[in-house]
Design a protein around this motif. Structure first.
Motif, short mmCIF file in Angstrom:
data_model
loop_
_atom_site.label_atom_id
_atom_site.label_comp_id
_atom_site.label_asym_id
_atom_site.label_seq_id
_atom_site.Cartn_x
_atom_site.Cartn_y
_atom_site.Cartn_z
N MET A 1 37.68 23.55 36.53
CA MET A 1 36.69 22.54 36.89
C MET A 1 35.75 22.27 35.71
SD MET A 1 37.81 21.77 39.82
CE MET A 1 36.58 20.53 40.23
N GLU A 2 35.39 23.30 34.98
CA GLU A 2 34.55 23.12 33.78
C GLU A 2 35.29 22.29 32.73
OE1 GLU A 2 31.51 23.85 33.00
OE2 GLU A 2 30.86 25.14 34.65
N ALA A 3 36.63 22.40 32.72
CA ALA A 3 37.42 21.63 31.77
C ALA A 3 37.62 20.19 32.19
CB ALA A 3 38.79 22.30 31.57
N GLY A 4 37.16 19.85 33.42
CA GLY A 4 37.23 18.46 33.86
C GLY A 4 38.22 18.17 34.95
N ALA A 5 38.76 19.19 35.63
CA ALA A 5 39.69 18.96 36.73
C ALA A 5 39.02 18.18 37.85
CB ALA A 5 40.23 20.29 37.26
N VAL A 6 39.82 17.39 38.56
CA VAL A 6 39.28 16.59 39.67
C VAL A 6 39.31 17.36 40.98
CG1 VAL A 6 39.94 14.41 38.59
CG2 VAL A 6 41.52 15.50 40.20
N GLY A 7 40.03 18.48 41.01
CA GLY A 7 40.09 19.27 42.24
C GLY A 7 41.15 20.35 42.15
N LEU A 8 41.53 20.86 43.31
CA LEU A 8 42.53 21.93 43.42
C LEU A 8 43.67 21.43 44.30
CD1 LEU A 8 43.09 25.06 42.88
CD2 LEU A 8 42.26 25.40 45.21
N SER A 9 44.90 21.69 43.86
CA SER A 9 46.06 21.33 44.67
C SER A 9 46.76 22.58 45.16
CB SER A 9 47.04 20.47 43.86
OG SER A 9 47.78 21.27 42.93
N THR A 10 47.46 22.44 46.30
CA THR A 10 48.27 23.53 46.82
C THR A 10 49.66 23.01 47.17
OG1 THR A 10 47.53 23.14 49.11
CG2 THR A 10 46.32 24.79 47.84
N GLY A 11 50.61 23.93 47.12
CA GLY A 11 51.97 23.69 47.58
C GLY A 11 52.35 24.82 48.51
N LEU A 12 51.97 24.70 49.77
CA LEU A 12 51.98 25.84 50.68
C LEU A 12 53.33 26.12 51.32
CD1 LEU A 12 48.49 25.36 52.34
CD2 LEU A 12 49.13 26.87 50.46
N ILE A 13 54.39 25.41 50.88
CA ILE A 13 55.74 25.80 51.30
C ILE A 13 56.43 26.61 50.20
CG2 ILE A 13 55.92 23.73 52.72
CD1 ILE A 13 58.22 22.85 50.77
N TYR A 14 55.82 26.64 49.01
CA TYR A 14 56.47 27.28 47.87
C TYR A 14 55.89 28.66 47.61
CZ TYR A 14 57.65 22.37 46.97
OH TYR A 14 58.08 21.06 47.09
N PRO A 15 56.75 29.68 47.47
CA PRO A 15 56.22 30.97 47.04
C PRO A 15 55.75 30.87 45.58
CG PRO A 15 58.56 31.11 47.66
CD PRO A 15 58.17 29.68 47.71
N PRO A 16 54.69 31.58 45.18
CA PRO A 16 53.93 32.52 45.98
C PRO A 16 52.74 31.90 46.75
CG PRO A 16 53.18 32.63 43.72
CD PRO A 16 54.29 31.60 43.74
N ALA A 17 52.53 30.59 46.61
CA ALA A 17 51.39 29.96 47.29
C ALA A 17 51.50 30.09 48.81
CB ALA A 17 51.28 28.49 46.89
N SER A 18 52.73 30.11 49.31
CA SER A 18 52.93 30.19 50.76
C SER A 18 52.43 31.50 51.34
CB SER A 18 54.42 30.02 51.09
OG SER A 18 55.21 30.98 50.41
N VAL B 1 47.72 35.80 38.72
CA VAL B 1 46.92 36.98 39.11
C VAL B 1 47.74 37.99 39.92
CG1 VAL B 1 44.88 37.76 40.38
CG2 VAL B 1 44.79 35.64 39.05
N LEU B 2 48.57 37.52 40.87
CA LEU B 2 49.28 38.42 41.78
C LEU B 2 50.78 38.44 41.58
CD1 LEU B 2 46.58 37.50 43.53
CD2 LEU B 2 47.86 38.51 45.40
N GLY B 3 51.32 37.58 40.71
CA GLY B 3 52.76 37.46 40.65
C GLY B 3 53.28 36.88 41.95
N TYR B 4 54.44 37.35 42.38
CA TYR B 4 55.06 36.85 43.61
C TYR B 4 54.81 37.76 44.80
CZ TYR B 4 57.59 32.69 42.09
OH TYR B 4 57.90 31.41 41.67
N GLU B 5 53.81 38.60 44.75
CA GLU B 5 53.56 39.55 45.83
C GLU B 5 53.10 38.84 47.10
OE1 GLU B 5 51.50 43.19 44.92
OE2 GLU B 5 51.82 42.87 42.77
N ASN B 6 53.72 39.23 48.20
CA ASN B 6 53.41 38.63 49.51
C ASN B 6 52.31 39.44 50.18
OD1 ASN B 6 53.32 37.45 52.00
ND2 ASN B 6 55.48 37.76 52.48
N ARG B 7 51.08 39.19 49.75
CA ARG B 7 49.92 39.90 50.30
C ARG B 7 48.66 39.11 49.97
NH1 ARG B 7 47.02 42.22 46.21
NH2 ARG B 7 48.10 42.66 44.24
#
Length: 530
Positions: free
Chosen positions: A179-196, A155-161
């Protein structure tokens, strides 16, 4: 007539209750009965006298999904006794993926143009991705998380905002699709850009969607080192505000200066549990973690994407800025500080393969270069495609963590592929080592407690029905091993070395491993939670 009868085994059923001797009858991929039976009642017999008969192990933190982009095989996972993997970890999943990001990955995975076109049609949305998974031969079962980092990048690319209101709604739509497709949840990797670049409120908003489906939150936290106490507080806050269970991924404290914070962290977790929040953690037993060498560069320099970062590292003035940040900055995981240059070792490199197994300090001495410049040079020489080991854990701490009643097992690794070979021994030996080290040798936990941690706890956390117990009506996923001889041989130089002592592994009623060897049977299934 049963399809298969396991006789005379020491049954450790996953519940935590005491081991007992008995038989397990299997029919049509299910456990038909547990008790005592005549050999004449089954078409095939396994004599398990003297052997542990346990539910198949569940790898609660797996990165096997990326191996699907190239030729791959499952032996290193199923030969550990693993019958189910939870993929989509650290915020990274194969979908949704933008065409330009898939083209970038094509070089790493050796994809031809027709393969890029094929995957672009399969990985545009999470539901398309899971539909594609169901067409693949799987050696074990797969359940999956949605990946926050992949969604944010889409959605945002690597933009830091922060996302706009419209962008946040688009991100929520992607979570809902997963979740509709059957995922068990949401994961994050908050040291890695762009998630950080995401703040707490963004994560809460997305996880409120997950809560609608009874999913959970599993997080590679914002820090496992200097700011780990604050990171744990944030993870627990997110879970409580969103109304979802929380799992701390690959639980560890990095750097000697942070090892004394464990007591404070455990108090935070226990207080949250007492308030009613379900909190779990998973871990592997090795002292070194593994990530890209490029991940040693502070994430504030990665806002333009990894290709631009590699290009910038060719510039001496840019390197000086990075080095100053490493010496004086904060708010990022300083892997170099946690490990020292002698504690950062090359596990794999696309071009400079001869560096494998050497530390940055050793390479710098050989090249007569400064250690930090050596890191930058290696990243540039390999166009960023370098895997490193970061030695930053304490043996006593690892044992203490595994003894905690809410801690589960994992590999944090992947099935093997042509382009992602086993680069860390955890890919091959995590589960045998957890049992060998903490049950047989150190006696930190009993065999009943260990099996409970490796089977029922992850099944319960992810909401996977029919997994994690040896009980009538459950799926016939079973590991049969010799507790006295189960041994892992993989190490940092030979991460693909085979285990021994795993006599049989059964996946959905079919024998996938016999005498430590994968049989080539692909009886795994895609597990959709909904």
């Amino acid at each position: 007539m049963y399809d298969l009868l396991i006789q005379n085994g020491k049954i450790v059923d996953g519940s935590g209750e005491a081991v007992f001797v008995g038989d397990v009858a299997i029919k049509d991929g299910k456990i038909a009965a547990v008790g005592r039976f005549s050999p004449t009642e089954a078409e095939k017999i396994i004599d398990a006298e003297g052997l542990i008969v346990a539910p198949g192990f569940i790898d609660h933190h797996s990165h096997s999904d990326y191996s699907l982009l190239g030729p791959h095989r499952f032996d290193n996972k199923v030969e550990q006794g693993i019958t189910t993997e939870i993929v989509g970890q650290c915020g990274g999943t194969l979908a949704p993926i933008r065409p330009q990001d898939l083209e970038r990955a094509a070089g790493m995975f050796g994809l031809a143009d027709d393969q890029v076109k094929f995957f672009s049609e399969k990985l545009g949305t999470f539901s398309q991705y899971v539909d594609y998974l169901e067409t693949i031969d799987l050696g074990d079962n797969w359940a999956f998380n949605a990946g926050h980092g992949s969604i944010r990048e889409f959605v945002l690319g690597y933009e830091n905002r922060a996302p706009t209101a419209h962008e946040l709604e688009e991100m929520k739509d992607h979570v809902r699709n997963a979740m509709e497709a059957g995922a068990v949840g949401l994961s994050t990797g908050l040291i890695y850009p762009p998630a950080s670049y995401a703040d707490t409120d963004e994560l809460v908003a997305l996880l409120k969607v997950v809560a609608e489906y009874g999913g959970n939150y599993t997080t590679h936290m914002r820090s496992e080192g200097d700011s780990i106490v604050e990171a744990v507080r944030e993870a627990l806050e997110i879970g409580e505000r969103a109304g979802v269970p929380v799992n701390i991924a690959h639980f560890k404290l990095c750097g000697k200066n942070n090892w004394n914070k464990l007591g404070e962290i455990l108090e935070l977790i226990e207080n949250a549990q007492n308030r009613g929040l379900k909190v779990r953690a998973d871990m592997y037993p090795y002292l070194a973690g593994s990530a890209g060498l490029i991940d040693a560069i502070p994430n504030c320099f990665a806002a333009e994407g990894p290709e631009r970062l590699v290009e910038n590292l060719k510039n001496e003035d840019f390197r000086k800025r990075v080095w100053r940040e490493l010496q004086t900055g904060s708010g990022f995981e300083n892997l170099i500080e946690y490990c020292g240059f002698d504690g950062v070792k090359i596990f794999g490199a696309a071009i400079t393969e001869e560096l494998k197994g050497k530390s940055i300090a050793e390479i710098a001495e050989e090249r007569s270069t400064q250690p930090f410049d050596t890191i930058c040079d290696i990243i540039v020489e390999n166009a960023g495609d370098v895997r490193a080991g970061y030695f930053m854990r304490e043996e006593a701490q690892v044992a203490r963590l595994f003894a905690l009643p809410y801690v589960m097992g994992c590999t944090d690794g992947s099935i093997k592929s042509e382009f992602l070979p086993a680069g860390h021994p955890r890919d091959t030996g995590s589960f045998p080592q957890l049992i060998r080290k903490f049950v047989r040798e150190k006696k930190i936990v009993s065999i009943e407690e260990a099996i409970h941690k490796l089977t029922y706890l992850p099944a319960d956390m992810t909401g996977l029905k029919g997994k994690g117990l040896i009980e009538e009506g459950y799926d016939a996923d079973i590991a049969i091993f010799d507790l006295e001889t189960l041994t892992d041989h993989a190490d940092y130089l030979y991460p693909e070395a085979k285990n021994e002592g795993m006599k049989y592994v059964i996946v959905n009623g079919s024998i996938a491993v016999q005498d430590d060897q994968f049989t080539g049977v692909f009886s795994g299934k895609v597990l959709r939670k909904r």
